[in-house]
Design an enzyme around this catalytic site. Structure first.
Site, PDB file in Angstrom:
ATOM      1  N   LYS A  77       0.855  -1.195   0.000  1.00  0.00           N
ATOM      2  CA  LYS A  77       0.000   0.000   0.000  1.00  0.00           C
ATOM      3  C   LYS A  77       0.889   1.243   0.000  1.00  0.00           C
ATOM      4  CE  LYS A  77      -3.911   1.916   2.690  1.00  0.00           C
ATOM      5  NZ  LYS A  77      -4.803   1.656   3.852  1.00  0.00           N
ATOM      6  N   SER A 152      -9.744   1.625   3.007  1.00  0.00           N
ATOM      7  CA  SER A 152      -8.897   2.410   2.136  1.00  0.00           C
ATOM      8  C   SER A 152      -7.850   1.600   1.371  1.00  0.00           C
ATOM      9  CB  SER A 152      -8.181   3.497   2.944  1.00  0.00           C
ATOM     10  OG  SER A 152      -7.314   2.905   3.909  1.00  0.00           O
ATOM     11  N   SER A 176      -9.779  -0.834   7.151  1.00  0.00           N
ATOM     12  CA  SER A 176      -9.252  -0.693   5.791  1.00  0.00           C
ATOM     13  C   SER A 176      -8.522  -1.890   5.215  1.00  0.00           C
ATOM     14  CB  SER A 176      -8.333   0.514   5.713  1.00  0.00           C
ATOM     15  OG  SER A 176      -9.121   1.657   5.601  1.00  0.00           O
TER      16      SER A 176
END
Ligand code: GLN
Length: 488
Positions: A77, A152, A176
């Site tokens: 990420k 997210s 997330s």
């Protein structure tokens, strides 16, 4: 190759049956074909990935010892610092930020001989539940391109589901990792707060943030934990292993669990859509058939989790994001006439709408006069939620609930209604407020053929048991083997 899990691929590479070079080439071929549609990555590293893969292959051929993830293509990420490529947090303010060091979790993946494929899209600074708040690009759900991948960590989940890597890491502040994993039909684990080092993870809500794996199978999640879990002197909140030892999560996975006791919270689950509730009931039934005892409990304070979270998370965010001032990092306005304007214009120009909203909310909650009424109150509620879990875990080994009230929703459906978006975190947030681990595993599909996840929560530092409980279900079902058909 596409049907292999990370662990299966690793084993084949180690046995010399597939080369890491072939696997990495295959991933980049998929990226070339599908990434223009899926949009999972902010950056990719084809040349360095192939170079490292060749090195790993050579070492294996020479009979050298290699790491636990040797040759496996993995995604990160984009809120984790890397010395290679930029670390953008999907924001305009950091769109050209190059970190001077690697996050500990990234460093550990590299030391385990993983192949880093690229850095994945996300909601700006991890604030959101659909990846629509990315300041850089749109990611779609590989199962249906008109739907969100969740957020997210939507880029990481879409990359795993779309065959654009074999496993990924994400971060979970309020859901997330688990929520995008459930939206994309893959496995997402949020470890106990302090289990995985946060060093080099760009801070959002520091008392809530935790890095964890997003994978195709439970065994892959255990394998990733073997690599990333453990104490790190560089993160003062990472937990001493003398207090909570790490173990070989993969090795322990097959140990049977005697007298498993599962709790469900009927009044809380009633808020989820019918199909999600049915998938949960069916999943719990499978556990019952496997010999588990299922009890119903009540957790009265869970209803306040969202309210407490959005005060605490925004308060911490407003403080954490103060460092983006146009001086230390990232974007600096060219229209500023004095130093106050350097701050205000740089921030006004480069932060997205949701990030600004959260900075304002958090600053308000922390301001004198409101601190006691909001922030302190939220901390008290946080303690009550924690005590809800403590007393629940006196009666059971784990709690099962939905991951999100619905399966993946349409792109654009909730962007103009932040409260509706915030509500999609109702089932995941309490674990972060309490610091406990939680996992999402595939457990069904809704009428639109979108994946549904089962969430399992267990006491702090019991990831080994949590993974075993999840593994029991996976061994009896084939939801995790389903693949999106609309990949093109
Ligand atoms: N959706 C939640 C938020 O926007 C959680 C995000 C996260 O876990 N990073 O705060």
């Amino acid at each position: 190759m596409e049907n292999l899990s990370a662990k299966q691929l690793r084993d084949k590479i180690a046995a010399g049956r597939i080369s890491s070079g072939e696997a990495t080439e295959a991933i980049f071929k998929n990226i070339e074909e599908r990434e223009p549609t899926i949009g999972a990555y902010i950056s990719t590293f084809r040349d360095s990935a192939l170079e490292k893969a060749a090195k790993v292959d050579k070492r294996i051929a020479a009979g050298e010892r290699v790491g636990q993830l040797a040759g496996v293509p993995i995604a990160i990420k984009d809120n984790m610092c890397t010395t290679f490529g930029a670390t953008t947090c999907a924001s305009k303010i950091l769109d050209n930020f190059h970190a001077p060091y690697n996050a500990t979790a990234v460093e550990k993946l590299i030391s385990a001989d993983a192949i880093i494929v690229g850095k994945t899209n996300m909601d700006e600074f991890a604030m959101g539940s659909s990846t629509e708040n990315s300041g850089l690009k749109q990611t779609v759900n590989p199962w249906d391109h008109s739907r969100v991948p969740g957020g997210s960590s939507g880029g990481s989940a879409a990359a795993v589901a779309g065959g654009l890597c074999f496993a990924a890491i994400g971060s979970d502040t309020g859901g997330s990792i688990r929520q995008p994993a459930s939206f994309c039909g893959v496995v997402g684990l949020k470890p106990t707060y302090g289990r995985v080092s946060r060093f080099g993870l760009v801070a959002y809500g520091s008392s809530l943030d935790q890095i964890g794996p997003i994978t195709r199978t439970v065994a892959d999640s255990a394998l990733m934990m073997n690599v990333i879990a453990g104490h790190d002197a560089a993160d003062s909140t990472s937990v001493d292993e003398a207090y909570a030892p790490v173990c070989d999560y993969l090795k322990k996975l097959d140990e049977p669990i005697e007298n498993l006791k599962i709790a469900v919270v009927p009044e809380f689950n009633a808020g989820a859509d019918q199909q999600v509730q049915k998938a949960l009931t069916d999943a719990v039934d499978i556990y019952r058939k496997l010999g588990a005892e299922v009890i119903e409990i009540s957790m009265p304070y869970l209803d306040y989790a969202i309210a407490a979270y959005y005060v605490i998370a925004t308060a911490e965010a407003s403080s954490n994001l103060a460092r983006y001032d146009g001086v230390h990092y990232g974007h600096r306005s060219e229209k500023a006439d004095d130093y106050i304007e350097v701050y205000s214009k740089s921030r006004a120009e480069a932060f997205g709408k949701e990030v600004k909203r959260r900075i304002m909310l958090g600053t308000y909650a922390l301001s004198s006069g409101y601190y006691d009424a909001y922030y302190l109150k939220a901390l008290k509620v946080r303690n009550l939620i924690r005590s809800d879990f403590t007393s629940a875990f006196e009666k059971c080994d784990c709690i099962m609930m939905p991951v999100s009230p619905t399966a993946a929703f349409k792109i654009g459906e909730k962007v103009d209604d932040p409260l509706k978006m915030y509500l999609s975190d109702i089932y995941t947030i309490a674990a972060n407020l309490s610091g406990i681990p939680g996992i999402s595993i595939p457990c069904g599909f809704d009428d639109n053929d979108m994946p549904i996840g089962l969430q399992i929560l267990s006491p702090a530092f019991t990831e080994d048991k949590l993974l075993r409980i999840a593994g029991m279900f996976e061994a009896k079902t084939d939801w995790h083997t389903k693949k999106p058909t609309v990949i093109n």
